[in-house]
Design a protein around this motif. Structure first.
Motif, mmCIF file in Angstrom:
data_model
loop_
_atom_site.group_PDB
_atom_site.id
_atom_site.type_symbol
_atom_site.label_atom_id
_atom_site.label_comp_id
_atom_site.label_asym_id
_atom_site.label_seq_id
_atom_site.Cartn_x
_atom_site.Cartn_y
_atom_site.Cartn_z
ATOM 1 N N ALA A 48 0.841 -1.210 0.000
ATOM 2 C CA ALA A 48 0.000 0.000 0.000
ATOM 3 C C ALA A 48 0.871 1.253 0.000
ATOM 4 C CB ALA A 48 -0.932 -0.007 1.208
ATOM 5 N N LEU A 49 1.952 1.238 0.764
ATOM 6 C CA LEU A 49 2.864 2.392 0.791
ATOM 7 C C LEU A 49 3.580 2.550 -0.548
ATOM 8 C CD1 LEU A 49 4.333 1.833 4.366
ATOM 9 C CD2 LEU A 49 2.819 3.709 3.649
ATOM 10 N N THR A 50 3.878 1.439 -1.192
ATOM 11 C CA THR A 50 4.500 1.484 -2.522
ATOM 12 C C THR A 50 3.518 2.059 -3.530
ATOM 13 O OG1 THR A 50 5.891 -0.423 -2.000
ATOM 14 C CG2 THR A 50 5.593 0.086 -4.328
ATOM 15 N N ASN A 51 2.280 1.594 -3.495
ATOM 16 C CA ASN A 51 1.259 2.096 -4.418
ATOM 17 C C ASN A 51 1.015 3.592 -4.252
ATOM 18 O OD1 ASN A 51 0.946 -0.492 -5.419
ATOM 19 N ND2 ASN A 51 -0.875 -0.923 -4.188
ATOM 20 N N ALA A 52 1.207 4.100 -3.036
ATOM 21 C CA ALA A 52 1.019 5.523 -2.757
ATOM 22 C C ALA A 52 2.252 6.353 -3.105
ATOM 23 C CB ALA A 52 0.653 5.716 -1.289
ATOM 24 N N GLY A 53 3.339 5.707 -3.530
ATOM 25 C CA GLY A 53 4.549 6.437 -3.895
ATOM 26 C C GLY A 53 5.363 6.910 -2.706
ATOM 27 N N ILE A 54 5.150 6.320 -1.542
ATOM 28 C CA ILE A 54 5.889 6.706 -0.337
ATOM 29 C C ILE A 54 7.196 5.928 -0.245
ATOM 30 C CG2 ILE A 54 5.818 6.668 2.195
ATOM 31 C CD1 ILE A 54 2.740 7.185 1.865
ATOM 32 N N LEU A 67 12.838 4.521 0.724
ATOM 33 C CA LEU A 67 11.921 5.649 0.529
ATOM 34 C C LEU A 67 11.907 6.066 -0.936
ATOM 35 C CD1 LEU A 67 12.528 8.046 3.559
ATOM 36 C CD2 LEU A 67 10.863 6.203 3.325
ATOM 37 N N ALA A 68 10.762 6.495 -1.401
ATOM 38 C CA ALA A 68 10.638 6.984 -2.774
ATOM 39 C C ALA A 68 10.924 8.483 -2.846
ATOM 40 C CB ALA A 68 9.233 6.700 -3.312
ATOM 41 N N ARG A 69 10.868 9.155 -1.708
ATOM 42 C CA ARG A 69 11.194 10.586 -1.653
ATOM 43 C C ARG A 69 11.750 10.900 -0.262
ATOM 44 N NH1 ARG A 69 5.337 10.358 -2.146
ATOM 45 N NH2 ARG A 69 4.349 11.204 -0.301
ATOM 46 N N SER A 70 12.230 12.088 -0.083
ATOM 47 C CA SER A 70 12.909 12.438 1.171
ATOM 48 C C SER A 70 11.924 12.468 2.346
ATOM 49 C CB SER A 70 13.600 13.795 1.035
ATOM 50 O OG SER A 70 12.641 14.830 1.023
ATOM 51 N N PRO A 71 12.435 12.220 3.557
ATOM 52 C CA PRO A 71 11.574 12.228 4.749
ATOM 53 C C PRO A 71 10.856 13.564 4.965
ATOM 54 C CG PRO A 71 13.736 11.324 5.284
ATOM 55 C CD PRO A 71 13.812 11.854 3.879
ATOM 56 N N GLU A 72 11.456 14.645 4.499
ATOM 57 C CA GLU A 72 10.827 15.973 4.635
ATOM 58 C C GLU A 72 9.593 16.113 3.757
ATOM 59 O OE1 GLU A 72 14.985 16.017 5.775
ATOM 60 O OE2 GLU A 72 14.118 15.527 3.852
#
Length: 167
Positions: A48-54, A67-72
């Motif tokens: 689910a987190l992968t599908n959301a791009g997280i 992570l798909a993007r930075s924690p910020e």
């Protein structure tokens, strides 16, 4: 209000992945083992987190999650919604229009006061999670957890992480 346990799992996994060095991943098995969770159930939440791009999933022997993007740029609300969805927590069914003295919708000029109060509370709750990021939880962790515990965690992760090809 009760969020699913998957929200807690997802938030902790995202937090852990945020600490990986560039190019590293952690497999589902390691994330499940570290948190004492079922690998099967955790994998559903990671999907689910992968599908959301997280987070992103990299296949193969050097694969895993990162992570798909930075924690910020990852809000706590994004993780909650990825796991539990975006449906309102409170659903007004207009029970005031039922029962022995019920009136039709034309008798009510305004939405139910209870519905309005619950919607206002949910809006505030979601806004609070929208402005908090994974980077904020990392900052809290750095101040709240002893350096010894952080070092033990770092060593444990280092022994299980995989170096994956760059993006």
């Amino acid at each position: 209000m009760k969020l699913s346990e998957g929200v807690e799992w997802g938030l902790h996994c995202v937090h852990m992945l945020a600490g990986l060095p560039q190019g590293a991943t952690l497999p589902t098995r390691a994330l499940a083992e570290f948190h004492g969770l079922s690998e099967t159930y955790l994998s559903k939440h990671l999907q689910a987190l992968t599908n959301a791009g997280i987070i992103e999933s990299l296949p193969g022997p050097r694969g895993g999650y990162r992570l798909a993007r930075s924690p910020e740029k990852i809000t706590l609300l994004a993780v909650v919604e990825a796991i539990d969805g975006r449906e309102p927590l409170f659903r007004c069914t207009e029970i005031r229009q039922r029962g022995p003295v019920a009136s039709g919708p034309e008798a009510f000029r305004m939405p139910c006061g209870i519905h309005v109060a619950m919607a206002r509370a949910e809006k505030a709750w979601r806004e609070a999670l929208r402005v908090q990021t994974v980077a904020d939880t990392i900052s809290h962790y750095q101040h709240d957890v002893s350096s010894e515990a952080r070092e033990r965690t770092a060593q444990w992760v280092a022994g299980r992480m995989r170096l994956a090809p760059e993006k």
